[in-house]
Design a protein around this motif. Structure first.
Motif: not given
Length: 593
Positions: A321-329, A351-365
């Motif tokens: 999730p840390t990598a996802i959140r950093s790339l989400q920016m 670690e637990p993934i937050n909803k915003s990162a999950w949504k970006w990961y699912f939709e964008t990646v």
């Protein structure tokens, strides 16, 4: 009984049926899956419920299962594809070549007197030789101890000494994010007579090669890892070779629904359990091509992951999730400029993934077509314990269901495991339920992980004990005592917040903070970054003198309703902590001081 792994984790009705039977008849369930292992001698049973022994009588070898049998069947198939710091840093290692490298390292170890049961330290970055070193140890029956290349000389020395390691496999330096990381300065500081074997120029070693395999039984150890503990020192975790192999490979096969032609990319590091279970052992066991990466996801540009996925035609991608959140920016263009159409499964770990990162990961990646395996597990569990079903109707940021054969429960908001499974570490007491230290709640039939309940901070997926921070801070002459707690961080998930009590001294606060930074860096490593420091005259304590850390955690997280204030013998310390927390010094660049 149905054990179809193609649908077992995808269809809820099938999952429910198999799960119920796996809990009632664990031996029958695991017996079905031991067929994937190449045996010298098949075990008498998968699980003996009376003795609680796994794979009794079985004889095999982890390295043989991960390398030799594939080198015979598909010698030219890529086993490892490595990407380094620069975009043109790429190596492709076939199964045949991997066997050659493993054999040479195993022969070097044997020539240095390493035998079955000896501990071998591995202090290396993410390069193919590091994975080969792990496999070489397994080949000859040695126990490998991988130490994260980001750890300091002191952290390295403690682990080697504690585990009684005989030799250390390493290299001089590597690059990350355009900067050279010098490992040699750390192992040069070791105050021991441990033998150091530098694998940087492996071809220069002249040694008589031996193909001998030391076959392992169910009681033989495969590796040691150190993880965060409640004391000042990290906790030693030991995993058995064959039961561990059974568990990680079965979870990998079923949860990710693997196929023979999958190209698998996990961005973790072998210094952590994910790099053991789901970079090295599980994918190579099934003969998959595993992509490894030793650079930074944003260097030289923020599309390194996406370029690799496109170029290598990756179908399963597993990251933190840390990598996802950093790339989400970054602008979505960094993702959309690349063809990720062959991706079919995404994964999240650490670690637990937050909803915003999950949504970006699912939709964008994932382009809304890839289910996300939001996996929960720990160093102690060996492999994945909870994951969602492979459905596009997933619940964002909800971990999901327990794996087959795992009986979970939530007691006083803590996730516990009430039975035994093959991946459980040998250092867990066999007669007790396994307490995870993680908070959890039910979301219908699913489990949602809320985060750590004990004195552990999960920084970018790296679990560090608060006691480790405190021991490092307390070594400073100006510090009388300290207490470190976790606070949320938008990118890293959690970060450290230090409450520090000073001795009478005349040094300036900036100088003391620099010393705190230097001490945590030297003793733990650059990853140990306390982003906040608050100076207080006293810490809240019980009458017996124990620091009431959960109150400090509440204060640091700005919670209004503090619990169990009556247990504090010096209630004024709570008010001191509130004032200090509001004036805490933010240290975002502490790793560069």
């Amino acid at each position: 009984m149905l054990f179809d792994h193609e649908s077992a984790w995808a269809d809820e009705q099938i999952y429910n049926k198999i799960y119920e039977n796996s809990i009632k008849f664990p031996n029958e369930f695991w017996t079905h899956h031991i067929k994937d292992i190449s045996w010298q001698k098949e075990p008498d049973s998968a699980f003996d419920e009376i003795s609680e022994k796994w794979l009794s009588g079985g004889i095999s070898n982890v390295c043989y299962n991960c390398v030799d049998r594939h080198a015979l069947k598909n010698p030219n198939k890529p086993a490892i594809i490595w990407y380094g710091d620069e975009e043109n840093d790429r190596r492709e290692i076939s199964f045949s070549k991997l066997l050659d490298i493993v054999t040479k390292i195993a022969s070097i170890l044997k020539s240095r007197g390493i035998k079955k049961g000896d501990v071998v330290g591995i202090y290396m970055p993410m390069v193919p030789e590091a994975i080969a070193a792990m496999l070489a140890c397994a080949r000859i029956g040695a126990i490998h101890l991988v130490i994260f290349a980001g750890f300091s000389a002191e952290a390295l020395a403690y682990r080697l000494s504690s585990a009684n390691a005989k030799v250390l496999l390493t290299i001089n330096a590597f690059k990350r994010g355009g900067k050279e990381v010098n490992l040699s300065k750390n192992f040069d500081l070791l105050k021991s007579d441990i033998k150091i074997i530098n694998l940087e120029n492996l071809e220069n070693y002249k040694v008589e090669l031996t193909n001998e395999i030391n076959w392992q039984n169910s009681e033989d150890d495969l590796f040691i890892l150190y993880t965060s503990g409640s004391s000042g020192n990290p906790k030693k975790i030991v995993h058995s070779a064959l039961p561990y192999m059974l568990y990680v490979t079965t979870t990998f096969k079923i949860i990710f629904g693997i196929k023979e032609d999958d190209v698998y990319f996990c961005t973790s590091d072998i210094g952590w359990i994910t790099g053991h279970s789901y970079i090295t052992y599980a994918p190579l066991f099934y003969g998959l091509t595993t992509v490894i990466f030793s650079g930074s996801p944003t260097y030289p540009t923020a599309d390194r992951y996406w370029k690799i996925i496109e170029q290598e035609k990756v179908s399963i991608f597993y990251t933190a999730p840390t990598a996802i959140r950093s790339l989400q920016m970054f602008n979505k263009k960094f993702v959309k400029d690349h063809d990720l159409s062959l991706l079919r499964i995404l994964g999240s770990v650490g670690e637990p993934i937050n909803k915003s990162a999950w949504k970006w990961y699912f939709e964008t990646v994932g382009n809304k077509k890839c289910p996300i395996m939001d996996t929960w597990w720990q160093t102690e569990t060996g492999g994945i314990v909870i994951a969602p079903l492979r459905s596009l109707h997933q619940k964002p940021a909800v971990a999901g269901r327990p794996f087959f054969g795992i009986k979970t429960n939530i007691i006083y908001s803590e996730l516990i495991i009430e039975n035994k499974w093959p991946g459980i570490c040998k250092t867990s007491k066999s007669h007790e339920v396994f307490k995870t230290g993680d908070g959890a709640i039910y979301d219908g039939n699913d489990i949602k992980i809320s985060g750590r309940m004990d004195d552990v901070i999960n920084i970018s997926g790296h679990r560090l004990g608060t006691a480790e921070f405190e021991c490092a801070i307390n070594k400073i002459n100006e510090v009388k005592e300290s207490a470190v707690v976790a606070v949320p961080d938008e990118i890293k998930g959690q970060t450290a917040f230090a409450f520090v009590v000073l001795n009478d001294n005349k040094n300036s606060i900036p100088d003391i903070i620099k010393k705190i930074i230097k001490s945590t860096r030297n003793i733990i490593g650059p990853i140990a970054k306390a982003d906040f420091v608050a100076f207080v005259p006293d810490l809240p304590k019980t009458r017996s003198g124990k620091i009431v850390r959960h109150l400090l955690r509440d204060v640091a997280n700005n919670r209004k309703n503090l619990s169990e204030i009556h247990s504090v013998a010096n209630p004024k310390a709570i008010e001191f902590a509130k004032i200090a927390a509001s004036q805490a010094i933010f240290c975002p660049d502490m790793c560069r001081l």
